[in-house]
Design an enzyme around this catalytic site. Structure first.
Site, PDB file in Angstrom:
ATOM      1  N   ARG A   1       1.014  -1.309   0.005  1.00 42.73           N
ATOM      2  CA  ARG A   1      -0.060   0.090   0.011  1.00 42.73           C
ATOM      3  C   ARG A   1       1.130   1.283  -0.107  1.00 42.73           C
ATOM      4  O   ARG A   1       0.580   2.269  -0.418  1.00 42.73           O
ATOM      5  CB  ARG A   1      -0.741  -0.118   1.151  1.00 42.73           C
ATOM      6  CG  ARG A   1      -2.095   0.977   1.265  1.00 42.73           C
ATOM      7  CD  ARG A   1      -2.907   0.924   2.291  1.00 42.73           C
ATOM      8  NE  ARG A   1      -4.085   2.081   2.276  1.00 42.73           N
ATOM      9  CZ  ARG A   1      -4.547   2.715   3.183  1.00 42.73           C
ATOM     10  NH1 ARG A   1      -3.525   2.825   4.383  1.00 42.73           N
ATOM     11  NH2 ARG A   1      -5.660   3.536   2.953  1.00 42.73           N
TER      12      ARG A   1
ATOM     13  N   TYR B   1     -11.682  -2.709   1.240  1.00 44.67           N
ATOM     14  CA  TYR B   1     -11.655  -3.297   0.003  1.00 44.67           C
ATOM     15  C   TYR B   1     -11.915  -4.707   0.489  1.00 44.67           C
ATOM     16  O   TYR B   1     -12.586  -5.363  -0.279  1.00 44.67           O
ATOM     17  CB  TYR B   1     -10.088  -3.323  -0.551  1.00 44.67           C
ATOM     18  CG  TYR B   1      -9.693  -1.863  -0.961  1.00 44.67           C
ATOM     19  CD1 TYR B   1     -10.165  -1.549  -2.178  1.00 44.67           C
ATOM     20  CD2 TYR B   1      -9.085  -1.181  -0.188  1.00 44.67           C
ATOM     21  CE1 TYR B   1      -9.956  -0.096  -2.649  1.00 44.67           C
ATOM     22  CE2 TYR B   1      -8.553   0.227  -0.642  1.00 44.67           C
ATOM     23  CZ  TYR B   1      -9.138   0.610  -1.936  1.00 44.67           C
ATOM     24  OH  TYR B   1      -8.804   1.939  -2.321  1.00 44.67           O
TER      25      TYR B   1
ATOM     26  N   ILE C   1      -7.639   6.803  -0.986  1.00 44.40           N
ATOM     27  CA  ILE C   1      -7.289   5.376  -1.061  1.00 44.40           C
ATOM     28  C   ILE C   1      -7.991   4.868   0.060  1.00 44.40           C
ATOM     29  O   ILE C   1      -8.082   5.531   1.471  1.00 44.40           O
ATOM     30  CB  ILE C   1      -6.004   5.337  -1.050  1.00 44.40           C
ATOM     31  CG1 ILE C   1      -5.569   3.821  -1.179  1.00 44.40           C
ATOM     32  CG2 ILE C   1      -5.367   5.839  -0.081  1.00 44.40           C
ATOM     33  CD1 ILE C   1      -4.091   3.376  -1.189  1.00 44.40           C
ATOM     34  N   SER C   2      -8.993   4.053   0.056  1.00 44.99           N
ATOM     35  CA  SER C   2      -9.910   3.482   0.978  1.00 44.99           C
ATOM     36  C   SER C   2      -9.129   2.598   1.933  1.00 44.99           C
ATOM     37  O   SER C   2      -7.781   2.334   1.742  1.00 44.99           O
ATOM     38  CB  SER C   2     -10.989   2.473   0.561  1.00 44.99           C
ATOM     39  OG  SER C   2     -11.977   3.144  -0.324  1.00 44.99           O
ATOM     40  N   ALA C   3      -9.654   2.632   3.260  1.00 44.85           N
ATOM     41  CA  ALA C   3      -9.096   2.023   4.234  1.00 44.85           C
ATOM     42  C   ALA C   3      -8.952   0.300   3.703  1.00 44.85           C
ATOM     43  O   ALA C   3      -9.667  -0.060   3.079  1.00 44.85           O
ATOM     44  CB  ALA C   3      -9.792   1.857   5.621  1.00 44.85           C
TER      45      ALA C   3
END
Length: 263
Positions: free
Chosen positions: A79, A113, A107-109
């Site tokens: 990440r 996802y 950017i999502s946690a």
């Protein structure tokens, strides 16, 4: 040996070195150069791998169980390559991080996802449509889950982010990045049975539902910005769309200029 708190300090030092080199003109300011420097930093890579292992254990313990392939993807995909340089020390916090200064894109946690993948039942060999690429982290995770027999088509409305994602995902031959409004992307979906959105819509665009084949599954956050959003799974049958609620979520809103129409 690195411990949990070490990553932030190692990442902070790496980010400072790169920022200083850029300021002095020792290297270009482009993302490719930055990515190369990050990849070549053995100390950062070791610390990052340990943080990913910690993150996997935390998410599995708090929100599991998850499919082994999904956990493996979280462990393998760095990440730290997909966040902004200034956010590098926070790369493995399980929180969304900004991708711009305006708050339009994040950017999502990491857990978000995996939750979507679990609700979608994403598996090896699947063909996936991702609506909202961001910097490409979600597509990288999905690429790892679906493997060489699968494919990921991902759509991003922001040209700068689409370009960055294309570069970061260039070596993933099962991924295609499109600079295109996701709301208006269905003409190039192709044959697909699984669709995931990484931004909230309200309502769900009719075009998305119409493009789902029988047996197709769409997972999307539904609701207004910053409140009352739900993660919704929609399955198309021969006669209807079946919807199920999978809990409260928090995502950025749809940036499309095309007014969505409900089914």
């Amino acid at each position: 040996m690195f411990f949990q708190s070490d990553f932030a300090s190692v990442a902070r030092a790496a980010a400072t070195r790169i920022a200083t080199a850029i300021a002095r003109g020792e290297e270009g300011a482009g993302e490719e150069e930055i990515a190369k420097r990050l990849a070549a930093d053995a100390r950062l890579s070791e610390a990052a791998h340990r943080e990913r292992a910690r993150l996997v254990a935390k998410i599995e313990g708090e929100l599991g169980p998850f499919d082994d392939a999904q956990l493996k993807a979280l462990l393998e995909v760095p990440r730290d390559r997909f966040v902004r340089l200034q956010d590098l020390p926070r790369a493995y916090e399980d929180v969304p991080l900004p991708l711009d200064d305006e708050g339009f894109a994040t950017i999502s946690a990491p857990h978000a996802y995996l939750l979507s993948f679990r609700v979608l039942s994403l598996r090896e060999g699947d063909s996936l449509i991702e609506l909202g690429t961001g910097s490409g982290y979600g597509a990288a995770l999905a690429s790892t889950v679906v493997g060489e027999r699968g494919s990921v088509r991902t759509f991003e409305i922001d040209g700068t982010l689409a370009g960055r994602a294309s570069r970061l995902l260039a070596e993933r031959t099962n991924v295609q990045v499109f600079h295109l409004d996701a709301t208006d992307s269905v003409p190039v979906w192709g044959t697909v049975h699984k669709v995931v959105a990484t931004f909230a819509v309200d309502p769900v665009p009719h075009a998305w539902l119409a493009a789902l084949p029988v047996g197709g599954v769409l997972v999307t956050p539904v609701g207004p910005r910053d409140k009352d959003q739900r993660l919704v799974r929609i399955v198309r049958t021969e006669t209807e769309f079946l919807s199920s609620d999978h809990g409260g979520v928090r995502y950025v809103s749809n940036r499309s200029t095309i007014p969505p129409t409900s089914a």
